[in-house]
Scaffold this motif. Structure first.
Motif: not given
Lengths: 290, 345
Positions: A35-39, B129, B203
């Motif tokens: 999963v990258d930083e953007w989800g 983000r 996240q």
């Protein structure tokens, strides 16, 4: 009989206290997922593409024109018209580009999705990002990604069937400002077919208000298929035309840009998509077979 | 002449860790620690002064000891530690007195470092983000701890404007994990199953406790001034953090989450409302500004989680190995000041 401790061993009587630990070496990044930083998760996307492929190929029979106008690398802002009560255009555009070009596409959308359980998580894993200037700038400018945006916002999918293919206002032109600041081209995209895949006959504002959602549609699909109709699309033929990229001759990274210039450019992008839609509709002989 | 440093909150985890680190630095002549409670860790030369929680004694200490650096580690960022009124006294009134003391005429203070928290950014679906230092929160602060930290930051800003000759560094930390620190966040990761909110997988960003101390030292020594976010590289889904820790997640319902978190309080895991919101929407803070100033992190977000769980596993096997230390005033005074103790130089 226990013997007295020898003087040389006297240290053994001192309570053992562990020596101060030396600063440990930094660990390798022990990531377990993708999963990258953007989800967004490529694994999840690939699963979603496998599931969606039959719908894309057999149901909507999506056909592209001029996909080569989308740059093979570097950032670009894809701008499209938005339709269908449960928008069917975003998955089709994202699927097509990811399959044909092998590039991920991030879909910028309302923050409303993030607050819905399950849906919000799936949405993020499949490339959904909150449409927010800082997010868009980072994606486009710093990471050189493709981002898809529907400037009509919820006004597009919320419109009823008698207003189909007539573009709503393109917000306040925020998408133009972002493209200017990020120094990337805008790629306008016209989509025909989404409107007929789930046409809205009427809206029920009272229910929308009670559920806290942007709009609550009564769709033709609901009348045709019953409760299943809130998810099932009609097999409308999809045609997606990529228009000439629009570049701006302004320096990137400025704190602000002329508001009148922004509105002018936004309106011209809207015009070009609107004209392309009329052109495509003139050539269309059947809603179901194109 | 070496540095003379005053550390507030010496009895707290961070104050103690920082004072230990400062004692190692030969350039630091004097370390003075202030707190309402006694130090929890063994200290060699730090002078401990007991104060009341809102630091009314501070201006006397500052003028008597001529400190040049104040490190404010005493801000409460964990609302389960204290009650509402005390929280206000410690955070808001304490900080107010601190800055009043630092800005009296003839004050020798040239560096102020304040340890705040990324809680000031809140957590909401509208968030970008990554928050940068200039961003403000998107939803109003609902919990008292967030409001008090916002007020504290207001005082920090005012002080920085009124005293341009002082280097003021305001550090906002993301959630800290580490071998020794115990917070509601780390406690929930030590449960057999990690609580989450059903349908949400936010996240999150972590920072290792060593990087926290190192970043404080960095600002003390390099005189970096301004606001800095401190958080490890990378954002990880909560489920992946749990996976690194080798734990399953147990979802709390998304309606009535607060009520459902109640049974956990019986296990000693008091999940405060600001953490429950974080378990929905997460938070990322942009750490590039501190990196540009010259700081390097030793741990990424995933690395901090891994280091944490390794320490937990070790402790589960061999027990808590921190040596039993009890502060005793007479003993400490004897070693520091008695003529009977032979000192070098």
């Amino acid at each position: 009989m226990a013997r007295p401790t020898k003087a040389s061993d006297a240290k053994a009587l001192v309570p053992v206290s562990l020596p101060p630990v030396a600063e440990p070496e930094p660990l390798d990044d022990p990531r377990r997922g993708d999963v990258d930083e953007w989800g967004r998760s490529e694994r999840m996307r690939s699963l979603a593409r496998t599931l969606y492929a039959p719908l894309y190929e057999k149901w909507f029979r999506v056909e592209w024109e001029h996909m080569d106008r989308i740059p093979a690398d570097g950032g670009a802002l894809l701008v499209a018209n938005h339709a269908a009560a449960l928008p069917s255009d975003a998955p089709a555009i994202m699927h097509g580009i990811e399959v044909e070009m092998g590039r991920p596409v991030y879909g910028l959308a309302d923050h409303f999705f993030r607050s819905v359980p399950v849906v919000g998580t799936l949405w993020a894993r499949n490339g959904g990002v909150v449409a927010q200037p800082d997010n868009a700038y980072r994606l486009l400018r710093e990471q050189g990604q493709l981002a898809l945006v529907f400037p009509e916002g919820t006004k597009g999918p919320a419109k009823t069937y008698d207003e189909r293919y007539r573009l709503r206002r393109f917000g306040r032109g925020g998408f133009v400002e972002i493209a200017m600041r990020a120094g990337v081209p805008i790629i306008p995209i016209a989509v025909v077919g989404a409107e007929e895949s789930m046409p809205t006959l009427a809206r029920v504002p009272a229910v929308a208000k009670a559920l806290g959602i942007p709009y609550f549609p009564i769709t033709a699909n609901m009348l045709a298929f019953g409760p299943l109709g809130s998810l099932a699309y009609f097999p409308a033929k999809f045609r997606i035309r990529v228009l000439e990229p629009v570049t701006f001759d302004v320096p990137a990274d400025q704190p602000r840009y002329s508001r009148s210039r922004i509105m002018e450019e936004a309106e011209s992008v809207r015009q070009s998509i609107q004209e392309a839609l009329y052109d495509m509709l003139q050539q269309r002989t059947s809603v179901w077979f194109g | 002449m070496g540095r003379r440093v005053l550390v507030t909150g010496l009895g707290s985890f961070w104050g103690g860790r920082l004072a230990q680190a400062l004692e190692q630095d030969p350039d630091v002549d004097v370390v003075i620690g202030l707190d309402t409670t006694e130090p929890q860790v063994r200290l060699e030369r730090t002078e401990y002064v007991r104060s009341d929680e809102n630091y009314s004694i501070l201006s006397r200490i500052v003028s008597a000891t001529k400190v040049d650096t104040i490190v404010h580690t005493f801000l409460v960022v964990d609302s389960t530690r204290t009650t509402g009124r005390r929280l206000h006294e410690i955070n808001v009134i304490g900080t107010m007195n601190l800055f009043a003391a630092a800005s009296t005429a003839g004050s020798t203070v040239r560096t102020v470092v304040v340890k705040s928290s990324a809680l000031v950014y809140g957590s909401s679906p509208r968030d970008p983000r990554w928050f940068s230092e200039t961003d403000t929160r998107r939803n109003p602060a609902r919990t008292q701890i967030e409001r008090s930290l916002l007020e504290v930051e207001g005082y920090v800003r005012d002080f920085a404007i009124d005293n341009p000759h002082v280097d003021v560094a305001l550090l906002r930390y993301s959630n800290v994990l580490g071998p020794k620190l115990s917070t509601p966040f780390s406690k929930s990761l030590r449960l057999p199953a990690v609580p989450s909110v059903f349908g949400f997988d936010p996240q999150l960003q972590l920072v290792h406790e060593d990087d926290v101390v190192r970043s404080l030292l960095f600002c003390i020594n390099d005189g970096a001034s301004g606001i800095f976010n401190v958080g490890g590289d990378g954002l990880l889904p909560w489920s992946e953090i749990a996976r690194i820790c080798g734990k399953p997640t147990i979802p709390l319902p998304f309606v009535g989450t607060n009520l459902a978190a109640e049974p956990l309080r019986r296990f000693g895991v008091d999940i405060p409302p600001e953490l429950l919101v974080l378990l929905r929407y997460g938070r990322g803070i942009d750490n590039r500004r501190l990196k540009d100033a010259g700081f390097t992190y030793r741990y990424t977000t995933a690395g901090a989680a891994e280091a944490f769980i390794r320490a937990v596993r070790l402790r589960n096997t061999i027990g808590d190995r921190s040596d039993e230390y009890r502060y005793h005033e007479g003993v400490e005074r004897f070693f520091r000041h008695s003529p009977a103790v032979v000192r070098d130089e």
